[in-house]
Design a protein around this motif. Structure first.
Motif, PDB file in Angstrom:
ATOM      1  N   PHE A  54      69.762-151.137  39.567  1.00 14.34           N
ATOM      2  CA  PHE A  54      69.149-152.448  39.747  1.00 14.34           C
ATOM      3  C   PHE A  54      67.664-152.225  40.006  1.00 14.34           C
ATOM      4  N   GLU A  55      66.808-152.743  39.112  1.00 15.72           N
ATOM      5  CA  GLU A  55      65.378-152.477  39.176  1.00 15.72           C
ATOM      6  C   GLU A  55      64.745-152.747  40.550  1.00 15.72           C
ATOM      7  N   PRO A  56      65.113-153.829  41.259  1.00 15.30           N
ATOM      8  CA  PRO A  56      64.498-154.046  42.576  1.00 15.30           C
ATOM      9  C   PRO A  56      64.803-152.956  43.610  1.00 15.30           C
ATOM     10  N   TYR A 116      79.637-153.720  37.069  1.00 15.80           N
ATOM     11  CA  TYR A 116      79.457-155.134  36.723  1.00 15.80           C
ATOM     12  C   TYR A 116      80.822-155.737  36.485  1.00 15.80           C
ATOM     13  N   ASP A 117      81.124-156.854  37.141  1.00 12.54           N
ATOM     14  CA  ASP A 117      82.469-157.423  37.061  1.00 12.54           C
ATOM     15  C   ASP A 117      82.826-158.001  35.691  1.00 12.54           C
ATOM     16  N   ASN A 128      70.505-154.130  30.493  1.00 14.00           N
ATOM     17  CA  ASN A 128      69.276-154.803  30.088  1.00 14.00           C
ATOM     18  C   ASN A 128      69.375-156.319  30.227  1.00 14.00           C
ATOM     19  N   ILE A 129      69.989-156.775  31.306  1.00  9.25           N
ATOM     20  CA  ILE A 129      70.024-158.214  31.572  1.00  9.25           C
ATOM     21  C   ILE A 129      69.346-158.485  32.910  1.00  9.25           C
ATOM     22  N   PHE A 137      70.262-151.983  34.425  1.00  7.30           N
ATOM     23  CA  PHE A 137      70.278-151.005  33.343  1.00  7.30           C
ATOM     24  C   PHE A 137      71.385-149.985  33.568  1.00  7.30           C
ATOM     25  N   ALA A 138      72.019-149.587  32.469  1.00  8.01           N
ATOM     26  CA  ALA A 138      72.897-148.425  32.527  1.00  8.01           C
ATOM     27  C   ALA A 138      72.009-147.222  32.818  1.00  8.01           C
TER      28      ALA A 138
END
Length: 149
Positions: A54-56, A116-117, A128-129, A137-138
């Motif tokens: 998770f980017e954050p 991710y569920d 990438n969502i 990201f994977a």
């Protein structure tokens, strides 16, 4: 006899509540790299489920996804690295532990790992969502986000 039936229903209801609330076991027994359509060669767990960063989180060993976010993107519970069955392309030096609001989480290159569920085995719907406050990201064998063609 009626009390036994009530007790059985209570136990079933409690177990279902724990599973639906995300309190079920979210640890992994193994990690490997697998070719997944979309992101390419990425980290998956022993069940073939794609693992995400998770980017954050900014590779800081702290999982910032919590509450509603964590219900859809449950962090992977930490496990002892020596107990994990690692594929030959998984770098054991990149495995570690971090923290989340729910306890210790497994990290890879200091990035907390999530599932991710909406995914199924071998499918990366979460790659990438932008959801729940950031991009997902994977993660590659090198511990960085996978390509985003």
């Amino acid at each position: 006899m009626m009390e036994r039936g009530k007790l059985g229903l209570t136990v079933i209801a409690l177990a279902l509540t724990l599973v639906l609330s995300g309190c079920a076991d979210t640890s992994v027994r193994g990690l490997r790299i697998e070719m997944i359509e979309g992101p390419g060669e990425v980290l998956v767990d022993d069940q073939g489920m794609v693992l995400y960063i998770f980017e954050p989180d900014e590779a800081g060993d702290v999982a910032t996804c919590s509450g509603t976010c964590a219900r859809h993107w449950p962090p992977v519970a930490a496990a002892e690295a020596r107990d994990l069955d690692l594929g030959s392309t998984v770098n054991p030096d990149l495995i570690g532990t971090g923290t989340s609001s729910d306890g210790a989480v497994l990290t890879y290159n200091h990035w907390p790992l999530y599932r991710y569920d909406a995914d199924t085995q071998g499918v990366a719907r979460g790659h990438n969502i932008d959801l729940h406050g950031g991009k997902w990201f994977a993660v590659t064998a090198a511990g960085v986000r996978a390509h985003t063609d």
